[in-house]
Scaffold this active site. Structure first.
Site, mmCIF file in Angstrom:
data_model
loop_
_atom_site.group_PDB
_atom_site.id
_atom_site.type_symbol
_atom_site.label_atom_id
_atom_site.label_comp_id
_atom_site.label_asym_id
_atom_site.label_seq_id
_atom_site.Cartn_x
_atom_site.Cartn_y
_atom_site.Cartn_z
ATOM 1 N N HIS A 1 0.542 -6.033 -9.572
ATOM 2 C CA HIS A 1 -0.550 -5.288 -8.920
ATOM 3 C C HIS A 1 -0.630 -3.847 -9.417
ATOM 4 O O HIS A 1 -1.673 -3.218 -9.309
ATOM 5 C CB HIS A 1 -0.462 -5.388 -7.392
ATOM 6 C CG HIS A 1 0.446 -4.405 -6.718
ATOM 7 N ND1 HIS A 1 1.677 -4.750 -6.218
ATOM 8 C CD2 HIS A 1 0.298 -3.085 -6.441
ATOM 9 C CE1 HIS A 1 2.226 -3.672 -5.667
ATOM 10 N NE2 HIS A 1 1.418 -2.658 -5.785
ATOM 11 N N ASP B 1 4.129 -11.483 -7.764
ATOM 12 C CA ASP B 1 3.675 -10.141 -8.165
ATOM 13 C C ASP B 1 4.594 -9.523 -9.228
ATOM 14 O O ASP B 1 5.382 -8.632 -8.938
ATOM 15 C CB ASP B 1 3.630 -9.263 -6.901
ATOM 16 C CG ASP B 1 2.957 -7.918 -7.128
ATOM 17 O OD1 ASP B 1 2.377 -7.719 -8.206
ATOM 18 O OD2 ASP B 1 3.022 -7.078 -6.210
ATOM 19 N N SER C 1 6.170 0.777 -5.838
ATOM 20 C CA SER C 1 5.819 -0.576 -6.283
ATOM 21 C C SER C 1 6.288 -0.846 -7.698
ATOM 22 O O SER C 1 6.176 0.017 -8.577
ATOM 23 C CB SER C 1 4.307 -0.772 -6.235
ATOM 24 O OG SER C 1 3.903 -1.068 -4.942
ATOM 25 N N GLY C 2 6.794 -2.045 -7.912
ATOM 26 C CA GLY C 2 7.271 -2.445 -9.233
ATOM 27 C C GLY C 2 8.716 -2.055 -9.475
ATOM 28 O O GLY C 2 9.341 -2.522 -10.420
HETATM 29 C C1 4AZ Z 1 2.499 -0.005 -1.719
HETATM 30 O O1 4AZ Z 1 1.365 0.080 -1.298
HETATM 31 C C2 4AZ Z 1 3.596 -0.368 -0.789
HETATM 32 N N1 4AZ Z 1 6.957 -0.598 2.851
HETATM 33 C C3 4AZ Z 1 4.851 -0.635 -1.297
HETATM 34 C C4 4AZ Z 1 5.871 -0.972 -0.435
HETATM 35 C C5 4AZ Z 1 5.636 -1.071 0.906
HETATM 36 C C6 4AZ Z 1 4.388 -0.814 1.415
HETATM 37 C C7 4AZ Z 1 3.368 -0.461 0.560
HETATM 38 C C8 4AZ Z 1 6.757 -1.488 1.796
HETATM 39 O O2 4AZ Z 1 2.740 0.211 -2.899
#
Ligand code: 4AZ
Length: 284
Positions: A83, A136, A233-234
């Site tokens: 993503h 993902d 993320s990632g």
């Molecule tokens: C995000 O939007 C995201 N608390 C990543 C991790 C979490 C929530 C949102 C987990 O990248």
């Protein structure tokens, strides 16, 4: 909530490019219904597999263009969340992003420490479902090798590191408060692998998303507190010295009863195994 995650990821980070706030040293604890990510600053040598995905063209130079985390799993192989590289997240197809880089060996995004290495090829998990966030992950091939010491092993199916209760470390340059405080320094938080049923209960479908145990991993603390957040993320979740998860999604950050959801790394191992058929393919 789930469907807006990619946009939620991009909005604060795009804003962060113009923010000149003093870096937060660590997340403060807060009241019952506030978000807390409960981490602490670390040196990259403590989790050298943690690398930043960056594009100054797209995200500005304030934080070296960092917009997601990623993980070194081979000297020229990095994995991240699919993503992170969606058209939606990048505003254009990833192959249009001429300056997509991995930044390795850097604790502080304001420094010149470590290496910036161009991404030569992106392979998306063909089974990635952008609606449910199942599967993902994407595999990146680098234009130059990372130091061997940066590489972490991936945990295969059946590895005891996946057992509920196992202590794990998540690391990244993401939001340290849940309110859009993006640090310059790498942070980490200690979380625990949680039983799949906890995430299945927290995310049964509907606005907060749907948990799938085959492709996802549940981690955090049920009482809330330490958690990954937007911008992480990632990035890696490591237990017993092996990579078990990539930060994928959740509902807010550090909220009681709403653990973090990670990409289950055994799915990446499976997809990369030659005996299993072709490795993940897709746009490059
Ligand atoms: C995000 O939007 C995201 N608390 C990543 C991790 C979490 C929530 C949102 C987990 O990248």
């Amino acid at each position: 909530m789930r469907r807006s995650l990619v946009r939620a990821l991009i909005r604060p980070l795009a804003m962060a490019a113009t923010v000149t706030a003093i870096p937060l040293m660590s997340a403060a604890s807060a009241g019952a219904d506030s978000v807390v990510v409960g981490g602490f600053p670390i040196d990259v040598s403590q989790a050298p597999w943690t690398v930043a995905l960056a594009s100054r063209d797209r995200f500005g130079g304030t934080r070296a263009g960092q917009f997601c985390g990623a993980v070194a799993v081979g000297r020229t192989t990095v994995v991240t969340a699919a993503h992170c590289l969606s058209d939606d997240a990048l505003g254009s197809p990833p192959n249009r992003l001429r300056d997509l880089k991995v930044i390795a060996g850097r604790t502080d995004l304001l420094s010149q420490q470590g290496d910036e290495i161009a991404v030569r090829k992106i392979r998306f998990n063909p089974a990635y479902d952008a609606t449910t966030h199942s599967g993902d992950f994407a595999v990146l091939e680098l234009a130059a090798p990372l130091p061997q010491g940066a590489v972490v092993a991936m945990a295969d199916t059946g590895d005891p590191a996946y057992a509920p209760g196992t202590q794990a470390l998540v690391s990244g340059w993401g939001d340290t408060t849940g309110a859009g405080s993006y640090p310059y320094r790498l942070h980490a938080a200690r979380v625990r692998v949680l039983p799949d049923e906890m995430c299945a209960r927290a995310f049964p479908g509907g606005p907060d998303g749907s948990y799938r145990a085959e492709t996802m991993l549940c981690a955090g603390e049920l009482a809330g507190g330490p958690d990954a957040c937007q911008g992480d993320s990632g990035g890696p979740l490591v237990a017993r010295g092996r990579l078990i998860g990539l930060v994928s999604w959740g509902s807010g950050c550090g909220r009681p009863g709403l653990p973090g959801v990670y990409t289950r790394v055994s799915e990446i191992v499976r997809a990369l195994r030659p005996a299993d058929g072709a490795p993940p393919s897709g746009r490059s």
